[in-house]
Design a protein around this motif. Sequence first.
Motif: not given
Lengths: 231, 231
Positions: A139-141, A167-171, A173-174
Amino acid sequence: MTESLFKIQHTDVPLSYYTGLLGMPGMTDYADFYELCSPKKGEYVLVSSAFGAVGQLVGQLAKLMGCYVVGSAESKEKIDILKSKFGFDEAFNYKEEHDLDAALKRCFPEGIDICFDNVGGKMLDAVLLNMRFHSRIAVAGMISEYNLDQPEGIRNLLSLVYKRIRIEGFTVYDYYHLFPNFLDLVLPYIREGKIAYVEDTAEGLKNGPSALVGIFSGQNVGKQAVVVARE
Amino acid sequence: MTESLFKIQHTDVPLSYYTGLLGMPGMTDYADFYELCSPKKGEYVLVSSAFGAVGQLVGQLAKLMGCYVVGSAESKEKIDILKSKFGFDEAFNYKEEHDLDAALKRCFPEGIDICFDNVGGKMLDAVLLNMRFHSRIAVAGMISEYNLDQPEGIRNLLSLVYKRIRIEGFTVYDYYHLFPNFLDLVLPYIREGKIAYVEDTAEGLKNGPSALVGIFSGQNVGKQAVVVARE
């Protein structure tokens, strides 16, 4: 955040690419897809919001890996480009589908191994019904949710248990430390014509405001860039 | 499924333990916690449905690892046992909390690193608001949803993106190959009294039906076992 500042070394590709394909959106694709989704050849991949600046690349990376790739977008023009220019195996216009579950079952009779989701809401709920065992949703957004007073409820999370879905959220910046690896992978593909990119370029700062307004009515095709001056 | 059939080798602990603590529920705890949650010393752990056969062990395993552990259950009696017998740092009765978000903020002022969730619904929605960056939610079940015509919607999934949370569904059937490792870890803890276990034992097959009915009204304390005959 100093890690996100870097000097552009490769000027044989359009500079504007560094705002999209070779910038934060591209890095998001790259890190999200390889680090979170663990793609394997032959897997079934859905890219929701496939025509966005984040979505464009991941389908092409998945194709280059030998996956079966389906994208969703919101106009016939974009659907056509997904298939003809970006090489997606299939694409559908989610605005014309009354039943997203049925659309996904039509496109993925075997189910989905990887969903790269940038939409959330009803799309994510339908996706959950069509994921395979041990599948992954990155999930990128959740663009369907940002302008709602109250987010839509997701009702099909029980599929997580039945099918052992992650399910994994993601940004991004990491993952800026992976930026050199990303360029090493993607720049050759661009030069060899194996990865295509569509962006919308407005010329001159005076056209900036109307370009900005256009984003919110979906007028742009791909990343909207504003060229202030060409050297 | 032949992998789930095995001969009991260790009869120095009550045989009934193999229906709960040392059986499928215990294996679920073990594999879910170590394989999916990647716990680290000092992390903040919530066990929803902490008094269930699945939930009992994971809090104790987390405590043995040096985590801070909070459990939720549905009666004062169970809350007391969680703290006094199982060594949870804190526990709350979710039926007496009007605002689950506030209850979690009270128990976890620093937020939650690991949630071992067996409840879903409103609990999961409140949990999502209180997870920390890079936290993990292992979903072993959603008991709040099973008897609803339509599942409750989960509205706070956008937290996944903001906080890079991972949610993963889980069933024990993928992990039976780890059963010997599980027994090697847990049997010594039981013998040394470092892991406690509460179960409800009905004597004789004639008491089976009423024991079964009792499960659905929450009368059992821990796993409900029926002893057909003692050798």
